[in-house]
Scaffold this motif. Structure first.
Motif, short mmCIF file in Angstrom:
data_model
loop_
_atom_site.label_atom_id
_atom_site.label_comp_id
_atom_site.label_asym_id
_atom_site.label_seq_id
_atom_site.Cartn_x
_atom_site.Cartn_y
_atom_site.Cartn_z
N PHE A 1 0.82 -1.21 0.00
CA PHE A 1 0.00 0.00 0.00
C PHE A 1 0.86 1.26 0.00
O PHE A 1 0.46 2.28 -0.58
N ASN A 2 2.03 1.22 0.62
CA ASN A 2 2.94 2.36 0.57
C ASN A 2 3.32 2.68 -0.86
O ASN A 2 3.34 3.85 -1.27
N VAL A 3 3.64 1.64 -1.63
CA VAL A 3 4.01 1.83 -3.02
C VAL A 3 2.84 2.39 -3.82
O VAL A 3 2.99 3.32 -4.63
N ILE A 4 1.65 1.85 -3.59
CA ILE A 4 0.46 2.33 -4.31
C ILE A 4 0.21 3.80 -4.01
O ILE A 4 -0.07 4.60 -4.91
N PHE A 5 0.31 4.18 -2.73
CA PHE A 5 0.08 5.57 -2.36
C PHE A 5 1.14 6.49 -2.98
O PHE A 5 0.82 7.58 -3.47
N LEU A 6 2.40 6.06 -2.97
CA LEU A 6 3.47 6.90 -3.51
C LEU A 6 3.33 7.09 -5.01
O LEU A 6 3.66 8.16 -5.54
N ILE A 7 2.85 6.08 -5.71
CA ILE A 7 2.66 6.21 -7.16
C ILE A 7 1.68 7.33 -7.48
O ILE A 7 1.88 8.10 -8.43
N THR A 8 0.62 7.44 -6.67
CA THR A 8 -0.39 8.48 -6.93
C THR A 8 0.14 9.89 -6.68
O THR A 8 -0.47 10.86 -7.12
N PHE B 1 2.98 10.96 -7.86
CA PHE B 1 3.76 11.35 -9.03
C PHE B 1 3.01 11.17 -10.36
O PHE B 1 3.38 11.81 -11.35
N PHE B 2 2.00 10.34 -10.38
CA PHE B 2 1.28 10.07 -11.62
C PHE B 2 -0.22 10.23 -11.40
O PHE B 2 -0.75 9.83 -10.36
N GLY B 3 -0.88 10.81 -12.40
CA GLY B 3 -2.32 10.99 -12.33
C GLY B 3 -2.93 10.80 -13.71
O GLY B 3 -2.24 10.78 -14.74
N GLY B 4 -4.24 10.69 -13.76
CA GLY B 4 -4.92 10.46 -15.03
C GLY B 4 -4.99 11.67 -15.92
O GLY B 4 -5.17 11.54 -17.13
N GLY B 5 -4.88 12.86 -15.34
CA GLY B 5 -5.03 14.07 -16.14
C GLY B 5 -6.43 14.65 -16.03
O GLY B 5 -7.35 14.02 -15.51
N MET B 6 -6.60 15.86 -16.53
CA MET B 6 -7.85 16.58 -16.34
C MET B 6 -9.01 15.94 -17.11
O MET B 6 -10.10 15.76 -16.57
N GLY C 1 -10.60 15.08 -4.18
CA GLY C 1 -9.32 15.42 -3.55
C GLY C 1 -9.30 15.22 -2.05
O GLY C 1 -8.44 15.78 -1.36
N ALA C 2 -10.24 14.42 -1.54
CA ALA C 2 -10.36 14.29 -0.08
C ALA C 2 -9.15 13.59 0.55
O ALA C 2 -8.80 13.87 1.69
N PHE C 3 -8.55 12.66 -0.18
CA PHE C 3 -7.40 11.94 0.37
C PHE C 3 -6.11 12.50 -0.21
O PHE C 3 -5.92 12.53 -1.43
N ASN C 4 -5.22 12.94 0.68
CA ASN C 4 -3.93 13.49 0.28
C ASN C 4 -2.82 12.61 0.85
O ASN C 4 -2.75 12.40 2.06
N VAL C 5 -1.98 12.08 -0.03
CA VAL C 5 -0.96 11.12 0.41
C VAL C 5 0.05 11.78 1.33
O VAL C 5 0.49 11.18 2.32
N TRP C 6 0.43 13.01 1.05
CA TRP C 6 1.40 13.69 1.91
C TRP C 6 0.85 13.86 3.31
O TRP C 6 1.56 13.65 4.30
N ASN C 7 -0.41 14.24 3.43
CA ASN C 7 -1.02 14.37 4.76
C ASN C 7 -1.07 13.02 5.47
O ASN C 7 -0.89 12.94 6.69
N MET C 8 -1.31 11.95 4.71
CA MET C 8 -1.32 10.62 5.30
C MET C 8 0.05 10.24 5.85
O MET C 8 0.18 9.68 6.94
#
Length: 298
Positions: free
Chosen positions: A115-122, A124-129, A152-159
């Motif tokens: 799950f750490n890897v999954i969260f970190l991927i998000t 740096f990468f996103g689907g785009g607008m 945008g409710a979940f923020n990886v940095w805040n987690m």
């Protein structure tokens, strides 16, 4: 009785401290001077401001800009919407972040590294607008408040910050609550949440400020004027009162419109920033503690 001893600095130390103080002073001035200018300019006649700059004569000051802003009904609707969005988003975001960070703070949690890897991927990468808009549209959330609150409710940095704060809390608290018969849910809500007030305050402040200043998502997803937040309403007011290239109008009307736009520009900045300036002192005592404790693993 112990007496405090003064620290003796060498010449090089004093030089470095002097340079640091000068740079810090310049940095502070670069922040304070524009703020003072904006506040003073919001009370001035735009003609005087354009021709002479700031003036401290009472006759050159006016409240017309604030009157124009506050008499607009959409301003009050925007205020209500922004407060609702900011408060609701803060509650949802902080709750989700704390729930996600709690199991991630435990080394014995199965799948923690995955799950750490999954969260970190998000991060740096996103689907785009465009793909994001298609997703929100397929979920039937366009032109609803959920398009603003959910994506945008979940923020990886805040987690990550909350997870590190959890790890700084002594494990003896979990052992003590376990002896008393508390399960993980009871331990989380009755023990961890009260202990985590500093980091909760920090996450709440960041979430509130981020949502309060946000307008791009509302510009994309909200078509109904009654749902628009304050930032988007203020933007609309400025656009409506700004002369556009190719506009057919007489010189006097164009000049008057430009004058009104200049006057409203500073007043809208003050109006939109005032709630945050009032709110911040109440969170300041938690802010430093939450950042410092949450950044060091105990």
């Amino acid at each position: 009785m112990e007496t405090s001893r003064k620290i003796k600095y060498s010449g090089i130390d004093r030089l470095i401290l002097g340079i640091a103080y000068v740079l810090l002073g310049l940095f502070v001035l670069s922040i304070v001077i524009p703020l003072i200018y904006v506040v003073l300019a919001s009370f001035m006649d735009p003609t005087v401001l354009n021709n002479q700059g700031l003036s401290f004569r009472i006759k050159d000051w006016t409240l017309d800009a604030y009157r124009r802003v506050l008499e607009n009904e959409m301003i009050w609707r925007g205020f209500f919407n922004s407060f609702f969005y900011s408060l609701a988003f803060t509650a949802i975001s902080v709750f989700i972040t704390l729930l996600a960070a709690y199991p991630m703070s435990k080394k014995e949690f199965v799948g923690r590294n995955f799950f750490n890897v999954i969260f970190l991927i998000t991060m740096f990468f996103g689907g785009g607008m465009i793909p994001t808009f298609i997703l929100i549209n397929r979920l039937h959330m366009v032109n609803t408040v959920w398009a603003i609150l959910i994506p945008g409710a979940f923020n990886v940095w805040n987690m990550i910050l909350a997870r590190t704060y959890y790890q700084s809390i002594p494990k003896e608290l979990r052992e003590a609550s376990s002896i008393d018969g508390a399960n993980e849910i009871q331990h989380f809500f009755k023990i961890m949440i009260p202990v985590c007030k500093p980091i909760i305050a920090v996450l709440a402040l960041w979430s509130f400020v981020g949502m309060w200043n946000s307008y791009f998502d509302a510009l994309i997803y909200l078509n109904d004027a009654d749902l628009q937040p304050l930032q988007l309403v203020l933007r609309s007011i400025l656009v409506q009162n700004t002369p556009q290239p190719g506009m057919i109008a007489d010189i006097q009307s164009t000049a008057e419109m430009a004058k009104v736009a200049e006057q409203l520009k500073y007043a809208t900045i003050v109006v939109s920033s005032l709630p945050l300036l009032i709110m911040y002192p109440f969170f300041q005592k938690y802010f430093d503690k939450g950042i410092m404790v949450g950044s060091v693993k105990g």
